[in-house]
Design an enzyme around this catalytic site. Structure first.
Site, PDB file in Angstrom:
ATOM      1  N   LYS A   1       5.090 -13.219  24.579  1.00  0.00           N
ATOM      2  CA  LYS A   1       3.919 -13.069  23.683  1.00  0.00           C
ATOM      3  C   LYS A   1       2.642 -12.794  24.487  1.00  0.00           C
ATOM      4  O   LYS A   1       1.653 -13.502  24.375  1.00  0.00           O
ATOM      5  CB  LYS A   1       3.778 -14.286  22.785  1.00  0.00           C
ATOM      6  CG  LYS A   1       5.029 -14.524  21.932  1.00  0.00           C
ATOM      7  CD  LYS A   1       4.887 -15.656  20.960  1.00  0.00           C
ATOM      8  CE  LYS A   1       6.153 -15.882  20.165  1.00  0.00           C
ATOM      9  NZ  LYS A   1       7.278 -16.432  20.933  1.00  0.00           N
TER      10      LYS A   1
HETATM   11  O1  LIG Z   1       7.658 -15.836  14.800  1.00  0.00           O
HETATM   12  C1  LIG Z   1       8.280 -16.305  15.754  1.00  0.00           C
HETATM   13  C2  LIG Z   1       8.239 -15.751  17.010  1.00  0.00           C
HETATM   14  C3  LIG Z   1       8.989 -16.294  18.006  1.00  0.00           C
HETATM   15  N1  LIG Z   1       9.764 -17.391  17.782  1.00  0.00           N
HETATM   16  C4  LIG Z   1      10.575 -17.895  18.904  1.00  0.00           C
HETATM   17  O2  LIG Z   1      11.960 -17.724  18.582  1.00  0.00           O
HETATM   18  C5  LIG Z   1      12.715 -18.860  18.995  1.00  0.00           C
HETATM   19  C6  LIG Z   1      13.267 -19.583  17.779  1.00  0.00           C
HETATM   20  O3  LIG Z   1      13.994 -20.716  18.169  1.00  0.00           O
HETATM   21  P1  LIG Z   1      14.921 -21.603  17.186  1.00  0.00           P
HETATM   22  O4  LIG Z   1      15.330 -22.744  18.038  1.00  0.00           O
HETATM   23  O5  LIG Z   1      16.070 -20.749  16.735  1.00  0.00           O
HETATM   24  O6  LIG Z   1      14.054 -22.019  16.042  1.00  0.00           O
HETATM   25  C7  LIG Z   1      11.744 -19.702  19.832  1.00  0.00           C
HETATM   26  O7  LIG Z   1      11.781 -19.245  21.162  1.00  0.00           O
HETATM   27  C8  LIG Z   1      10.400 -19.364  19.211  1.00  0.00           C
HETATM   28  O8  LIG Z   1       9.322 -19.576  20.113  1.00  0.00           O
HETATM   29  C9  LIG Z   1       9.799 -17.947  16.544  1.00  0.00           C
HETATM   30  O9  LIG Z   1      10.500 -18.944  16.272  1.00  0.00           O
HETATM   31  N2  LIG Z   1       9.050 -17.381  15.546  1.00  0.00           N
END
Ligand SMILES: O=c1ccn([C@@H]2O[C@H](COP(=O)(O)O)[C@@H](O)[C@H]2O)c(=O)[nH]1
Length: 273
Positions: free
Chosen positions: A96
């Site tokens: 990001k």
């Molecule tokens: O909008 C967003 C952007 C990035 N993320 C990232 O994706 C993963 C989600 O992890 P889970 O454990 O499957 O919930 C994590 O790295 C977030 O920082 C997001 O969730 N939403």
């Protein structure tokens, strides 16, 4: 890797799963802490057990930066391992980033040249000159945050500016950037009902969709509203897969969780194609 190759992989594996490598040393099996590099040992075992079920891996750099120099080295070993052993896998540095132009160029070099990721996530807030330095890397992808999965997305992203929601302005304006063909977009699985509108603006782009599993997003809804003629989706799950077990069987347990999602994806692919 280009999107044609990515689509080929998706069709071959019947999967558009992206596995998030968000490694927290408090959550991995404790015996791994005796390894010289516990984060890399964990990632290698997860990758070896799941690579046939997914088409992408997404380490979120926060989970590596949190451990300083050691963490960055673990990230480097992980991307090198993926590129060498599984070159067919699409890699995403979820960092990001985005800053004034010359700084963005340095971020782009860090993730595309030094670490050799296929793509990096970038925040759109600073606009064209903060994003085009990433797009200048012709054979790489820049994944722009469009509509994120968190509750705070409603603070700004869905608010109307000059009569149009900010996330729609991000989508429309970004299409005018140089090399915009190399853009992909983040849309949270928790925002599936917005996907029909999003597809009106960017019918052909790939979407990285985090938020299934732990955040409550629904895979079937994402496919219903977001899938396009080239699939166009990479659905990410991190915690829901990699922390399926804290015991010696953690990698096999992760593979079972990944397989559950892959099977649902195969059903969706059969339905759409
Ligand atoms: O909008 C967003 C952007 C990035 N993320 C990232 O994706 C993963 C989600 O992890 P889970 O454990 O499957 O919930 C994590 O790295 C977030 O920082 C997001 O969730 N939403």
């Amino acid at each position: 890797m280009n999107t044609t190759q990515l689509v080929q992989e998706i069709k071959k594996k019947k999967s558009f799963l992206c596995i998030g490598l968000d490694v927290d040393l408090n959550k991995i099996p404790q015996y791994l802490l005796e390894e010289e590099d516990p984060i890399f040992a964990f990632n290698r075992a997860i990758i070896d057990a799941t690579h046939h079920l997914c088409v992408a891996y997404k380490p979120n750099t926060a989970f590596y930066e949190a451990y300083g120099l050691k963490g960055w080295k673990s990230l480097e070993k992980t991307i090198n391992y993926l590129n060498k052993k599984y070159p067919e896998i699409f890699t995403i540095a979820d960092a990001k980033r985005g800053d004034i132009g010359n700084t963005s160029t340095m971020y782009a070099k860090a993730f595309f040249e030094d670490l050799a990721f296929d793509s990096v996530t970038v925040a759109p807030y600073m606009g064209k000159d903060s994003i085009e330095p990433f797009l200048a890397f012709e054979d790489k992808h820049t994944i722009l945050l469009a509509l994120t999965s968190n509750q705070g997305a409603y603070d700004f992203q869905t608010k109307a500016v000059d009569g149009k929601e900010l996330y729609k302005q991000v989508l429309e304006t970004s299409k005018t950037y140089k090399n915009s063909k190399n853009l992909m977009y983040v849309v949270g699985a928790t925002k599936a009902k917005f996907l029909a509108d999003i597809r009106q603006i960017i019918p052909d782009s790939f979407l990285l969709v985090p938020g299934v599993g732990a955040q409550g997003g629904n895979l079937q809804d994402v496919c219903k509203y977001g899938m396009n003629s080239q699939v166009g989706l990479l659905i990410n799950s991190s915690r829901g897969i990699i922390y399926a077990s804290k015991e010696k069987d953690f990698a096999q347990a992760a593979a079972l969780k990944a397989e559950e999602l892959q099977k649902q994806m195969a059903v969706e692919l059969n339905r759409h194609f």
